[in-house]
Design a protein around this motif. Sequence first.
Motif, PDB file in Angstrom:
ATOM      1  N   VAL A   1     -13.205 -25.309 -34.452  1.00 34.55           N
ATOM      2  CA  VAL A   1     -11.862 -26.250 -34.891  1.00 34.55           C
ATOM      3  C   VAL A   1     -11.818 -27.768 -34.665  1.00 34.55           C
ATOM      4  O   VAL A   1     -11.549 -28.401 -34.116  1.00 34.55           O
ATOM      5  CB  VAL A   1     -10.597 -25.700 -34.686  1.00 34.55           C
TER       6      VAL A   1
ATOM      7  N   LYS B   1      -9.742 -29.581 -36.760  1.00 27.72           N
ATOM      8  CA  LYS B   1      -8.423 -29.852 -37.586  1.00 27.72           C
ATOM      9  C   LYS B   1      -8.027 -31.167 -37.301  1.00 27.72           C
ATOM     10  O   LYS B   1      -7.935 -30.995 -35.763  1.00 27.72           O
ATOM     11  CB  LYS B   1      -7.619 -28.553 -38.070  1.00 27.72           C
TER      12      LYS B   1
ATOM     13  N   LEU C   1      -8.934 -23.155 -43.506  1.00 24.88           N
ATOM     14  CA  LEU C   1      -7.498 -22.544 -42.675  1.00 24.88           C
ATOM     15  C   LEU C   1      -6.326 -22.519 -43.367  1.00 24.88           C
ATOM     16  O   LEU C   1      -6.124 -21.228 -43.350  1.00 24.88           O
ATOM     17  CB  LEU C   1      -6.396 -22.485 -40.944  1.00 24.88           C
TER      18      LEU C   1
ATOM     19  N   LYS D   1      -7.629 -13.839 -44.104  1.00 27.37           N
ATOM     20  CA  LYS D   1      -7.055 -13.509 -42.787  1.00 27.37           C
ATOM     21  C   LYS D   1      -5.973 -12.555 -43.069  1.00 27.37           C
ATOM     22  O   LYS D   1      -4.592 -12.559 -43.885  1.00 27.37           O
ATOM     23  CB  LYS D   1      -6.341 -14.700 -42.816  1.00 27.37           C
TER      24      LYS D   1
ATOM     25  N   HIS E   1      -5.609 -14.662 -36.205  1.00 30.65           N
ATOM     26  CA  HIS E   1      -5.005 -15.325 -34.871  1.00 30.65           C
ATOM     27  C   HIS E   1      -3.974 -14.647 -33.872  1.00 30.65           C
ATOM     28  O   HIS E   1      -3.498 -14.359 -34.060  1.00 30.65           O
ATOM     29  CB  HIS E   1      -4.435 -16.209 -35.857  1.00 30.65           C
TER      30      HIS E   1
ATOM     31  N   THR F   1      -9.054 -20.267 -28.291  1.00 29.25           N
ATOM     32  CA  THR F   1      -9.879 -20.895 -26.697  1.00 29.25           C
ATOM     33  C   THR F   1      -9.803 -20.465 -25.478  1.00 29.25           C
ATOM     34  O   THR F   1     -10.295 -19.104 -24.909  1.00 29.25           O
ATOM     35  CB  THR F   1      -8.960 -21.819 -26.198  1.00 29.25           C
TER      36      THR F   1
ATOM     37  N   GLY G   1     -10.574 -24.606 -30.311  1.00 27.20           N
ATOM     38  CA  GLY G   1     -10.249 -25.839 -30.667  1.00 27.20           C
ATOM     39  C   GLY G   1     -10.210 -26.342 -29.258  1.00 27.20           C
ATOM     40  O   GLY G   1     -10.799 -27.188 -29.015  1.00 27.20           O
ATOM     41  N   ILE G   2      -8.928 -26.350 -28.487  1.00 30.17           N
ATOM     42  CA  ILE G   2      -8.625 -26.862 -27.834  1.00 30.17           C
ATOM     43  C   ILE G   2      -9.752 -26.809 -26.031  1.00 30.17           C
ATOM     44  O   ILE G   2      -9.402 -27.548 -25.946  1.00 30.17           O
ATOM     45  CB  ILE G   2      -7.037 -26.732 -27.107  1.00 30.17           C
TER      46      ILE G   2
ATOM     47  N   TYR H   1      -1.733 -29.965 -26.917  1.00 35.15           N
ATOM     48  CA  TYR H   1      -1.742 -30.155 -28.238  1.00 35.15           C
ATOM     49  C   TYR H   1      -0.961 -30.583 -29.176  1.00 35.15           C
ATOM     50  O   TYR H   1      -1.900 -31.894 -29.784  1.00 35.15           O
ATOM     51  CB  TYR H   1      -1.503 -28.602 -28.501  1.00 35.15           C
TER      52      TYR H   1
HETATM   53  C1  LIG Z   1      -5.854 -24.590 -34.624  1.00 30.44           C
HETATM   54  C2  LIG Z   1      -6.396 -22.899 -34.648  1.00 30.44           C
HETATM   55  C3  LIG Z   1      -7.643 -22.399 -33.725  1.00 30.44           C
HETATM   56  C4  LIG Z   1      -7.417 -22.850 -32.850  1.00 30.44           C
HETATM   57  O1  LIG Z   1      -6.690 -22.458 -31.792  1.00 30.44           O
HETATM   58  P1  LIG Z   1      -6.882 -22.832 -30.029  1.00 30.44           P
HETATM   59  O2  LIG Z   1      -5.915 -22.430 -29.307  1.00 30.44           O
HETATM   60  O3  LIG Z   1      -7.150 -24.451 -30.013  1.00 30.44           O
HETATM   61  O4  LIG Z   1      -8.310 -22.959 -29.899  1.00 30.44           O
HETATM   62  C5  LIG Z   1      -8.108 -21.387 -33.864  1.00 30.44           C
HETATM   63  N1  LIG Z   1      -7.940 -20.703 -35.141  1.00 30.44           N
HETATM   64  C6  LIG Z   1      -7.110 -20.577 -36.060  1.00 30.44           C
HETATM   65  C7  LIG Z   1      -6.724 -19.998 -37.047  1.00 30.44           C
HETATM   66  C8  LIG Z   1      -6.325 -22.192 -36.204  1.00 30.44           C
HETATM   67  O5  LIG Z   1      -5.129 -22.577 -36.640  1.00 30.44           O
END
Ligand SMILES: *Cc1c(COP(=O)(O)O)cnc(C)c1O
Length: 368
Positions: free
Chosen positions: A36, A38, A84, A129, A165, A207, A224-225, A352
Motif C-alpha cells: 500500500v 497511498k 482503493l 469490495k 478490510h 499488516t 502498508g504500515i 499513521y
Molecule cells: C490503508 C489500507 C491498507 C493498509 O493497512 P495497514 O494497516 O497500513 O497495513 C490495507 N487495505 C486497505 C483497504 C486500506 O485502505
Amino acid sequence: MSKAQETVLEINLKALEHNYNYLKSKIKPNCKFLGVVKAYAYGSDSVRISQKLVDLGIDYLAVAYAEEGVTLRNAGIRVPILVLHSQIVSFDTIIERCLEPSIYSERILREFIISAEKHGQKDYPIHIKFNTGLNRLGFNESDIPKIIKILSETNAVKVLSIFSHLAASEDLNEKEFTENQIRSFNTIASQIEAALPYKPFKHLANTSGIINFPEAHLDMVRSGIGLYGFGNDDNEDSNFIPVATLKTNISQIHSLEPNESVGYNRAFTATEKIKTATLPLGHADGIGREYGNGKGVVRIHGQNAPIIGNTCMDMIMVDVTAIDCQEGDEVIVFGQDPTATKFAEGAKTISYELITGISQRVKRVFVD
Ligand SMILES: *Cc1c(COP(=O)(O)O)cnc(C)c1O
C-alpha cells in the motif's frame, strides 16, 4: 547515516527491504503481496518506495486515489495498481492509465461499467469490495444478487478479485469481531464463486491481519504500515525497522532568565534559568500544535528535549538546559529512537497520522 544540515525526512530503503522480507516470511509462498503506497507511501515517497518494492518482487501496489496511481505510471511503474477509493470523475484516467478500481457500491459499479463500455473495454479488471463490519466502504452480503445481475449484463468488466478490510486486526481484545469478519468474508466469497463463471482471487488482511490472523491471508495480503516499519504492537515493533527518520538541526540557542517567556502567546514562562534551542520545523511541516507545550519530545545527542511553548508554523523551541549542545547540532524528531509511535503517543495520536502528515516541504533524502 548523513548529518542533517536542514530538516530532512531520511528514507531508508534497506529498512523497507527488511520489513518486506519479514512480512513475506509470515505468508505462504503462493500468497501474493500488495504494497500500500497511498498518501505518498505513508508520507515518504511513493515513487522511490514503489520502485524498490518492484525490485523486491511485489505483486501489486495500491493507492487511495487515481492521481496517485498516475504518478506511479508516469514514473514507469508497470505492476498492477489497485485504486482503493476510486471516484467517478477519475474513471477515464483509471482506464487510460491501466489502473484497477475498487468497486464498492452499486452507483460506482454502474458508472464504471458505463466508462468501460465507452472506452470499448472487454473484461476490464475490477475489484469488488465488501463491507464485513468496518462500515466504511463496500457492498453488503445482501447486495450479491444485484451485483451478479449487473455483471451478467455486460462483458466490459471482469471481477479480478473480491476483498474486504479488517476493522481491529491489531487489537486482540477484538479477536472475536475479527474472526466474525473473516467468517463473513468467506461466506460472501463462496456465494460469489458459486454465481460467477470464473473465480476471482481473495484478499482481506492488512499488516496486523498478516501478523495476527494467518487464516485471513487467503490469496493476497495488503500491507502498508508494516512496510514502513511499524507492527502496531510493542512486541511486534522490534521485528520491523522504521523506514523514515525525521531529523533536523539547531538553528539558534537562547539563554533565558526566570520570567522570560518563549514563543507565541507566551505559552511558556521560565521559572528558572534555562537554555532553549530553536529548530527549523513547525506545524507547516507536520508537527502540529498538539505537540507543543511538552507533548512532543525530540532527541539531541541521545537526550530528551521537550518542545516548550506553542508550535509555530516554521519553528519549534525545545528545552536543552540539561544538554551539552551547540547551534548546528543534529536533532532526531522520530526514527529508530524515538519511534514515530512513541513520538505520536505524546500527542495521543498514532504513527499513521504522524508519518503521513510530514508535509511536502520537508526534503526527502534516500539511503539504500
Ligand atoms: C490503508 C489500507 C491498507 C493498509 O493497512 P495497514 O494497516 O497500513 O497495513 C490495507 N487495505 C486497505 C483497504 C486500506 O485502505
